[in-house]
Write an enzyme that holds these catalytic residues in place. Structure first.
Site, short mmCIF file in Angstrom:
data_model
loop_
_atom_site.label_atom_id
_atom_site.label_comp_id
_atom_site.label_asym_id
_atom_site.label_seq_id
_atom_site.Cartn_x
_atom_site.Cartn_y
_atom_site.Cartn_z
N LEU A 108 0.89 -1.16 0.00
CA LEU A 108 0.00 0.00 0.00
C LEU A 108 0.92 1.21 0.00
O LEU A 108 2.00 1.18 0.63
CB LEU A 108 -0.87 0.02 1.26
CG LEU A 108 -1.98 -1.03 1.37
CD1 LEU A 108 -2.70 -0.92 2.70
CD2 LEU A 108 -2.98 -0.89 0.23
N ASP A 109 0.51 2.27 -0.68
CA ASP A 109 1.32 3.50 -0.65
C ASP A 109 1.47 3.97 0.79
O ASP A 109 0.60 3.70 1.62
CB ASP A 109 0.62 4.63 -1.40
CG ASP A 109 0.28 4.26 -2.82
OD1 ASP A 109 1.00 3.43 -3.40
OD2 ASP A 109 -0.71 4.80 -3.34
N ALA A 110 2.51 4.74 1.04
CA ALA A 110 2.71 5.26 2.40
C ALA A 110 1.47 6.03 2.87
O ALA A 110 1.07 5.92 4.03
CB ALA A 110 3.94 6.16 2.43
N THR A 112 -1.60 5.54 1.96
CA THR A 112 -2.83 4.73 1.95
C THR A 112 -2.95 4.00 3.29
O THR A 112 -1.95 3.58 3.85
CB THR A 112 -2.81 3.70 0.80
OG1 THR A 112 -2.68 4.41 -0.44
CG2 THR A 112 -4.07 2.85 0.76
N ARG A 192 -5.38 5.72 -7.15
CA ARG A 192 -5.12 7.17 -7.20
C ARG A 192 -5.06 7.65 -8.66
O ARG A 192 -5.63 8.69 -9.00
CB ARG A 192 -3.78 7.50 -6.51
CG ARG A 192 -3.85 7.33 -5.01
CD ARG A 192 -2.49 7.53 -4.35
NE ARG A 192 -2.55 7.00 -3.01
CZ ARG A 192 -3.06 7.64 -1.95
NH1 ARG A 192 -3.51 8.87 -2.09
NH2 ARG A 192 -3.10 7.07 -0.78
#
Ligand code: URA
Length: 249
Positions: A108-110, A112, A192
């Site tokens: 997961l993105d930082a 998210t 995103r």
């Protein structure tokens, strides 16, 4: 491998305890040749030691091998989904026990939040991460502006990103600025980029489901061990046997 077939527990009892079905249903599965022990079709009356024997139903393993752990973490915003960060930023592995060492399944993105599996089960991790197995992931995306029905339709049917058009997705509007997006793909920053492409950049992104797993009681930063039934459901999903959802938590 247990070399004493008369030792251990009756196979139907082991299957029933693992949540496969009642003892009767389990017996029918054995009689129907759907159950193997260490690769060989089992017969009724077989006894097994689940800690050493590999039992499979329809080719899917029953039980969790000793030493394997599976955690479900609610990743908070700002924490990296990597095992270690060279810049000393917080990582997801610091939020779960040190031993045995585990690694995140996918990323997961930082920025998210939401559900992430951490495990030392390399086999399952690999199957879950493989794009062709397509385990569904559900995201709640708070976006800028109010997506129109046309925007929702574009997200559903596929939007053109720089790495190609996205596969059909399940998308619904939960509120004026809140989308639920279910995708099978796992491209970098995909949700995103999809929202941006239709003119509604994401303000907050939360992963709310991974295949059959959801848990609304897990607070950001909290984790728990998966139950055997959940590991099995994940294996089934990774094997392409549908997305049977477990009762929501
Ligand atoms: N899609 C994104 O854009 N970010 C994530 O972290 C996961 C899916």
């Amino acid at each position: 491998m247990s070399d004493q077939p008369e030792a251990g527990e009756r196979l139907q009892k082991v299957l029933a305890r693992a949540g496969i079905g009642s003892r009767r249903v389990s017996e029918e599965m054995i009689a129907g040749g759907r159950v193997t022990v260490n690769g060989q079709v089992a017969v009724l009356g077989r006894r097994v030691d689940i800690s050493v024997d590999r039992v499979e139903v329809d080719g899917v393993a029953v039980g969790v091998a000793p030493g394997l752990v599976h955690y479900l973490l609610n990743k908070p915003r700002g924490v990296l989904s990597t095992a270690a960060d060279t810049h000393g930023r917080p990582t997801v592995v610091e939020l779960v026990p040190d031993e045995p060492r585990v690694f995140p399944v996918g990323r997961l993105d930082a920025d998210t939040e939401g559900l992430l599996i951490l495990t030392n089960d390399g086999d399952l991790a690999q199957r879950l991460s493989h794009p062709s197995h397509g385990v569904e992931k559900e995201y709640l995306a708070e976006v800028e502006g109010r997506p129109s029905p046309w925007d929702v339709r574009r997200l559903r049917e596929g939007v053109v990103l720089e790495d190609g058009i996205t596969a059909p997705a399940r998308v619904s509007l939960l509120g004026p600025e809140l989308l639920r997006i279910v995708i099978h793909e796992g491209r970098n920053r995909q949700v995103r980029r999809m929202c941006e492409a239709v003119g509604h950049p994401v303000v907050r992104l939360v992963r709310s489901r991974i295949g059959p797993l959801s848990d609304r009681r897990l607070r950001p930063g909290q984790w728990r061990e998966l139950e055997l039934s959940e590991v099995r459901a994940l294996e089934q999903a990774a094997a392409g046997h549908g997305e049977s959802r477990l009762p929501a938590r």
